[in-house]
Write a protein that holds these residues in place. Sequence first.
Motif, short mmCIF file in Angstrom:
data_model
loop_
_atom_site.label_atom_id
_atom_site.label_comp_id
_atom_site.label_asym_id
_atom_site.label_seq_id
_atom_site.Cartn_x
_atom_site.Cartn_y
_atom_site.Cartn_z
N PRO A 54 -1.74 -19.93 -0.73
CA PRO A 54 -0.46 -19.28 -0.52
C PRO A 54 0.70 -20.23 -0.74
CG PRO A 54 -1.70 -19.47 1.52
CD PRO A 54 -2.61 -19.84 0.43
N THR A 105 1.00 -0.95 6.28
CA THR A 105 -0.29 -0.40 5.93
C THR A 105 -1.13 -1.48 5.28
OG1 THR A 105 0.42 0.21 3.74
CG2 THR A 105 0.68 1.86 5.45
N THR A 106 -2.42 -1.29 5.33
CA THR A 106 -3.30 -2.11 4.52
C THR A 106 -3.81 -1.24 3.40
OG1 THR A 106 -5.23 -1.43 5.75
CG2 THR A 106 -4.06 -3.36 6.57
N PRO A 107 -4.27 -1.85 2.31
CA PRO A 107 -4.79 -1.03 1.22
C PRO A 107 -5.92 -0.13 1.73
CG PRO A 107 -4.53 -3.27 0.49
CD PRO A 107 -4.21 -3.27 1.95
N ALA A 108 -6.75 -0.64 2.63
CA ALA A 108 -7.86 0.18 3.10
C ALA A 108 -7.35 1.44 3.78
CB ALA A 108 -8.73 -0.63 4.06
N ASP A 157 0.69 -0.84 -1.85
CA ASP A 157 0.43 -1.95 -0.93
C ASP A 157 0.39 -3.33 -1.55
OD1 ASP A 157 0.35 -0.34 1.22
OD2 ASP A 157 -1.80 0.00 1.17
N ARG A 196 1.85 -5.94 7.29
CA ARG A 196 2.50 -4.84 6.58
C ARG A 196 2.30 -3.58 7.38
NH1 ARG A 196 3.57 -4.07 0.59
NH2 ARG A 196 4.23 -6.13 0.00
N MET A 226 -9.46 -20.94 -5.05
CA MET A 226 -8.71 -19.69 -5.11
C MET A 226 -7.26 -19.92 -4.76
SD MET A 226 -11.10 -16.62 -4.13
CE MET A 226 -9.74 -15.64 -4.62
N SER A 227 -6.51 -18.91 -4.86
CA SER A 227 -5.08 -19.08 -4.75
C SER A 227 -4.69 -19.58 -3.37
CB SER A 227 -4.37 -17.77 -5.04
OG SER A 227 -4.71 -16.85 -4.03
N LEU A 262 -7.14 6.96 -6.72
CA LEU A 262 -7.02 6.43 -5.37
C LEU A 262 -6.60 4.96 -5.42
CD1 LEU A 262 -9.54 7.30 -2.68
CD2 LEU A 262 -8.97 4.94 -2.91
N ALA A 280 -3.07 3.27 -3.97
CA ALA A 280 -3.09 2.23 -2.95
C ALA A 280 -2.52 0.92 -3.50
CB ALA A 280 -4.52 2.02 -2.45
N THR A 283 -4.33 2.87 3.42
CA THR A 283 -3.74 3.74 2.41
C THR A 283 -4.83 4.47 1.64
OG1 THR A 283 -2.08 2.04 2.15
CG2 THR A 283 -2.08 3.81 0.54
N GLY A 284 -5.86 3.69 1.29
CA GLY A 284 -6.96 4.28 0.52
C GLY A 284 -7.58 5.45 1.26
N MET A 332 -8.71 -18.42 -0.30
CA MET A 332 -8.37 -17.08 0.18
C MET A 332 -6.87 -16.93 0.35
SD MET A 332 -10.63 -14.81 0.95
CE MET A 332 -12.40 -14.63 1.03
N SER A 333 -6.35 -15.87 -0.12
CA SER A 333 -4.93 -15.67 0.10
C SER A 333 -4.72 -15.11 1.50
CB SER A 333 -4.37 -14.73 -0.95
OG SER A 333 -5.19 -13.61 -1.05
N VAL A 334 -3.54 -15.28 1.98
CA VAL A 334 -3.26 -14.95 3.37
C VAL A 334 -2.68 -13.55 3.47
CG1 VAL A 334 -1.69 -15.54 5.25
CG2 VAL A 334 -2.98 -17.33 4.11
N ARG A 335 -3.08 -12.83 4.49
CA ARG A 335 -2.53 -11.49 4.68
C ARG A 335 -1.17 -11.57 5.34
NH1 ARG A 335 -6.04 -7.21 4.63
NH2 ARG A 335 -8.12 -7.87 4.05
N VAL A 336 -0.31 -10.69 4.93
CA VAL A 336 0.95 -10.58 5.65
C VAL A 336 0.91 -9.30 6.47
CG1 VAL A 336 2.53 -11.91 4.25
CG2 VAL A 336 1.91 -9.61 3.55
N PHE A 379 -8.93 -1.87 -4.70
CA PHE A 379 -10.37 -1.76 -4.46
C PHE A 379 -11.13 -2.03 -5.75
CE2 PHE A 379 -8.14 1.57 -1.98
CZ PHE A 379 -8.21 0.95 -0.74
#
Lengths: 594, 177, 267
Positions: A4, B9-12, A209, B7, A1-2, A201, A205, B14-15, B1-5, A128
């Motif tokens: 970073p 908000t998270t998409p969850a 984001d 932020r 997978m990607s 939704l 989002a 916001t969702g 896995m890509s890395v979280r930055v 999502f």
Amino acid sequence: MSVPTTAAPPAAPHHGPPQGFLWKYVFSLDHKVIGKQYLGLALVAVCTGMALSWLMRIHLAYPNLVIPGLGRLSPNGAPGGVMTPEYYLSLMTMHGTIMVFFVLTTAPFAGFGNFVLPIQIGAEDMAFPRFNMMSFWVTFVAFLVLVSAFFVHDGPPISGWTAYAPLSAVGKSAGPGQGTGQLLWAISIAIFCVGQLLGSLNFVATTLDLRTKGMTLARMPYATWAWFITSVIGLIAFSILLPACILLILDHVAGTSFFIPSGLVISDALQPHTGGSPLLWQHLFWFFGHPEVYIAILPGFGIVSQILPAFARKPLLGPRVMITCMAAIAFLSYTVWGHHMFLSGMNPFSATLFSVPTLIITIPATIITLLWIGTLYGGKLHFTTAMLFCIGFVSVFVSGGISGFFLAQPSIDVYLHGTYFVVGHFHFVMGVAAMFGIFAGTYYWFPKMFGRMMNETLGKIHFVLTFVGVYCVFMPMHYLGLHGDVRRYSAFTDEYMKGDIPLHRFITIAALFTGAVQLLFLYNLARSRFRGAPAPDNPWQATTLEWTTSSPPPFDNFGGHHPVVTHGPNEYGVQGQAGDYVMQNSPEQRPAGA
Amino acid sequence: MSVRVERMTTPARTGVWVGIAAIVLMVAAFTGALIVRRTEADWIHFRLPPIIYINTLVLLASSATLERARARLAAGSHWLAITLGLGLVFVVGQVLAWRNLAGQGLFLATSPSSAFFYVLTALHGLHLLGGVAALAYLLGRVRRVQGVAGALDAATLYWHFMGVLWLYLLLLLTLQL
Amino acid sequence: MGKVFAVLLTIITIVSAAIFIRHTWWMPPDISLHGVRIDHQMAETMTASGILFVLAQLVLAGFVWQYGDRKDGRTVKRFPGGATPMVAFASILVGAEVLTLTLVGSKVWAGIYQSPPDSGSLRIDVQAEQFAFYFRYAGADGAFGGTHPDLIDDANGNFFGLDPANDTTARDDIVAGSLVIPVNQPVLLTMHAKDVGHAFYVPELRIQQDFVPGLVIPLHFTATHTGKFELVCTQLCGLGHYNMRAYVEVKTPEEFTQWLKDQAAQQ
Ligand code: HEA
Ligand code: HEA
Ligand code: CUA
Ligand SMILES: [Cu+2]
């Protein structure tokens, strides 16, 4: 997978490339597949809707014509192949419902939006993916439920796409199709709302984001802006329609009376209901319904704003004004629903209250139109099929918008309400303008979706014939309306309408012709899918991110790296390294003098 | 896995906010309908079944336990399980409230007031079950994987909203029915 | 390709506009007191937006004709002044048009729908049902009998659910299948529906109004010409919607009185 790279990408959904046919093509979580599924659904729906419109037109012009096979399909609705008046209404209801919900909400918004939006903002997928997949399948089920109304005993409902209560609420005593058929309709629309809420939704989002590094709101492509605004409208609109449908369903099956007043006598039987309000349904429906028509057209605005500059080879005129105007329309769209109800018996004073914002909407709409026309000025126009459909869009939107300007005035709507003038109006803005947006999007993004070019010659023939055809079909409807011809009539037997039957015949012939022309498009689609010339990454020399990746894009859109955005989407007509444009992720400096 | 930055908000999150907005609008539509419908003669006034006040306490308690679960995530997930249990108790309580009404001869179609009671509480119940499902999912994950904090955050937000929504409905129903 | 399109669009625009201008299909002559103002509003709107329609389409066609890519290496030109002046100009122009039309139009509207009916109006009770209209006149006593939905019995001609056995005012009510009205006298309709939604539309009278089940909706107008006109239903009401109609007969006052007498004698 990607892995970073230097720029840490925003949180992206964690799902690997799918394995196996079922997960790859059916229950796929990939936004690109879901987008295509939506477009496929829309294509099936539009063909159904179009076929229905042929049958309707044939019935209006030649009511006694025997349509071979129809008698077999619906022994009650068309005994011996001759349509009954009520079957006409059934077909009309299904035509309107299918077109508005399953074509104009799915294709321009959920279809193209799903495929393009994440790529345009440099994301790997929607926020999502599971909701996204559910959104499609829920919508698909809604479509099946709706279509199943054709096969129940009494046939589809006859109360129009607006399903006014109490006709739609009291059940089968109100007429054929008002029992099971109408119930299926309400269930289908309720399910549809759920699907679109999940979709909206996701869009909100994702846009908020998952933008890649450098993709500020100011650099967001116009189509993405349009989809984003549309998803906000959709969220509100479908949140209102869903409760309305639930109440309608309860009136049907549970014997409640939300929309059914006391003392109704239907088919000689006094109804047991008490105290409900038919106007309540109208308010709820139109509070959804008017925003819904902008859900249909706004993605078209975005698509046109995106495509016009690419083929005029110059920047869009007034991009910020454009976005502001789209947002203004979205906002105003919630203040005007009563313009469908001027004569509904609501307080006549509120007619003026609803008329004013309706008329005010024409101001941002005019500005948007002029920005497009101004963009063409002094450009180097490349008349690709996508470009032609965008220019056609501008023309038909002006025609349809101006007829809306008549209807928006209560003092004129007194005469025109309920006539073919309204039918002409909404077919121009919706049946044609929004449809042209879909066509433009298809010709423009097809190479990206399937890695093959569409046939341009066929495309241009398709455009010219369709353009002339739709004017022949829908402009005369305005004349009919001016002469007082009433819509939703299965036949024109009134003295003053009889004289207009030749014009109806003309419309029918033009509609059949225009419909036949669409077969060219379908042929072009099918042929190009398998035999089209291979598409380069950026066949149109456009600037947005979807053109930086391969055609079709890899599973994670950018093959493991994350684009870093350094430019806005509007860099046309400049001196760039690649030519007269600068890609959004190009590392070069913004050229001087641009 | 890509890395979280990091932020805002998270998409969850916001969702969930967007979902809350949608639910608020839906409830607004029902409220509007209720107010229109209330003026008609066939509106029957009735007392709410007393059990729903107990339900209210249960739901409020569950919000508190969820906060605790969040604070003590490292120490184990039993607070989460308790919250989930309270959620289920609330749902059962609702079913009892319906049966109570039905026992009084107030059915869905009896009067618009009873209809609104059933519709609004069922709507809330369904959405609450969505929250229960989310908690159950988290409960499954919290044992196995680390890094559910974001998702738990979002679920907590949703759960608190369910509490607020319930208080609103209670107020609406006591004042209007 | 651009030129082909430009020519086609020009032809379409001119033909479409010409048919409007020549009134090839148009509203039937107006027979109502308030209608002139509606016709006037229509004409104003038609002129203003007609000009904008032709202008917008022709400018679009012109640009498409003019700026096709001729591969002569010409650089693109900016729109003179950029977006701002044009936006300002458009907002003011359209804003002014909207404002004027609203100011005038809302008066026209208020004159029909927000004004109280004339005190000397002839009151007629109208019931719409699948798929017919019925009209009720008060009769000699000038009072309408009460209506009872449970007594409605179409087979025996009791369309309104009157109760003549117990209700003296109902006994002389005249029920007709056509709307017969005297010319130049204000008429007040009280409109209600028996089953589902319907609407009242007489193009010549320039008037339209929905019937809403559960509501009684007043509507008033004055006819200024005698003759026989069609009243049609414009609200989708079921399978016979297209067939739901009645005649409006505008008679001289003498003829009207005579007609009332004849009806009373028949019933
Ligand atoms: C995509 C869909 C779409 C769009 C974009 C619109 C746009 C508009 N609509 Fe339309 N409308 C429908 C779809 C749409 N409508 C549908 C489906 C119905 C019928 C539903 C049913 O009953 O079944 C309907 C019905 C409808 C009615 C109710 C009619 C009736 O039932 O009596 C009204 C009344 O106000 C109205 C008004 C308008 C206005 C003012 C706009 C404006 O937004 C238009 C603005 C655009 C322009 C004005 C053109 C560009 C401007 C210029 C070129 C400048 C110069 C022009 C002028 C200043 C006049 N529409
Ligand atoms: C999107 C909306 C849409 C579209 C495209 C159409 C298309 C057509 N419509 Fe329809 N129509 C409605 C929406 C639409 N209609 C609605 C809402 C009503 C009101 C119903 C009611 O009163 O309740 C209505 C009602 C209606 C009536 C009035 C019925 C009545 O009042 O009695 C008539 C009558 O002629 C009619 C005719 C036609 C014709 C001839 C076409 C077409 O044949 C024109 C030709 C078709 C096209 C130009 C599009 C083809 C597109 C594709 C093949 C490709 C798409 C590509 C992808 C998805 C990738 N329609
Ligand atoms: Cu009555 Cu249509
Ligand atoms: Cu509208």
